[in-house]
Design a protein around this motif. Sequence first.
Motif, short mmCIF file in Angstrom:
data_model
loop_
_atom_site.label_atom_id
_atom_site.label_comp_id
_atom_site.label_asym_id
_atom_site.label_seq_id
_atom_site.Cartn_x
_atom_site.Cartn_y
_atom_site.Cartn_z
N ALA A 1 0.84 -1.20 0.00
CA ALA A 1 0.00 0.00 0.00
C ALA A 1 0.87 1.25 0.00
CB ALA A 1 -0.91 0.00 1.23
N GLY A 2 0.37 2.30 -0.64
CA GLY A 2 1.11 3.55 -0.69
C GLY A 2 1.00 4.20 -2.04
N PRO A 3 1.90 5.13 -2.35
CA PRO A 3 1.78 5.92 -3.58
C PRO A 3 2.03 5.16 -4.89
CG PRO A 3 3.71 6.60 -2.33
CD PRO A 3 2.97 5.64 -1.48
N LYS A 4 2.71 4.02 -4.82
CA LYS A 4 3.02 3.27 -6.06
C LYS A 4 1.84 2.35 -6.40
CE LYS A 4 6.20 1.92 -9.18
NZ LYS A 4 7.06 2.76 -10.02
N THR A 5 0.80 2.92 -7.00
CA THR A 5 -0.45 2.19 -7.18
C THR A 5 -0.32 0.95 -8.07
OG1 THR A 5 -1.01 3.72 -8.97
CG2 THR A 5 -1.90 4.23 -6.79
N SER A 6 0.65 0.95 -9.00
CA SER A 6 0.80 -0.20 -9.90
C SER A 6 1.21 -1.47 -9.16
CB SER A 6 1.81 0.10 -11.00
OG SER A 6 3.09 0.34 -10.45
N LEU A 7 1.79 -1.32 -7.96
CA LEU A 7 2.23 -2.48 -7.18
C LEU A 7 1.27 -2.81 -6.03
CD1 LEU A 7 6.08 -1.82 -6.83
CD2 LEU A 7 4.86 -3.09 -8.62
N ASN A 8 0.36 -1.89 -5.73
CA ASN A 8 -0.50 -2.04 -4.56
C ASN A 8 -1.47 -3.20 -4.67
OD1 ASN A 8 0.78 0.18 -3.56
ND2 ASN A 8 -0.98 1.55 -3.67
N GLY A 9 -1.84 -3.74 -3.51
CA GLY A 9 -2.83 -4.79 -3.45
C GLY A 9 -2.45 -5.86 -2.45
N GLU A 10 -3.31 -6.86 -2.34
CA GLU A 10 -3.07 -7.97 -1.43
C GLU A 10 -2.52 -9.15 -2.23
OE1 GLU A 10 -5.70 -8.62 2.09
OE2 GLU A 10 -6.15 -10.49 1.04
N TYR A 11 -1.42 -9.70 -1.76
CA TYR A 11 -0.74 -10.82 -2.42
C TYR A 11 -0.84 -12.06 -1.55
CZ TYR A 11 1.58 -7.34 -5.46
OH TYR A 11 1.86 -6.33 -6.37
N GLN A 12 -1.26 -13.16 -2.14
CA GLN A 12 -1.37 -14.43 -1.43
C GLN A 12 -0.26 -15.37 -1.89
OE1 GLN A 12 -3.68 -15.45 0.86
NE2 GLN A 12 -5.20 -13.81 0.75
N TRP A 13 0.29 -16.16 -0.95
CA TRP A 13 1.30 -17.15 -1.32
C TRP A 13 0.65 -18.26 -2.14
CZ3 TRP A 13 6.23 -17.69 -1.93
CH2 TRP A 13 6.81 -18.96 -1.99
#
Length: 129
Positions: A26-38
Amino acid sequence: GMGAMFLFSLLCLAGTAGGTTVLCVAGPKTSLNGEYQWNPSKTLYCRGDQSMIIRWASATSSWDFCSASGCTVTGVCDNSVGREGTLADDGSYPKESLVYDWGPSSGRSAVSRSSCPASSGQWILANID
């Protein structure tokens, strides 16, 4: 017999992951934001929309963000080519820190070893299926 022993070792392995089977970016870099599951079969973290992953790169000893389709990396994502961001390692897990993305530090998102808060709007990604 050996079958039970093998199953037990797998269960132990799964148990050590604990709360680190999910990451929130989370934060200003929206292209990387989100929830990641293993994803154990692909041995990487995959975002809810399956278009971005985080994987271990032994060559650089780092956890790298790579563009993906269906949790499978698309194109080259290695060292100086194609990496969207990178994280240091912390005990075989991505370090809770800002994601290094070769841009100004003020524009970086942060990783936490937890689910994203519902208020962040990331639940939409998880419910596409």
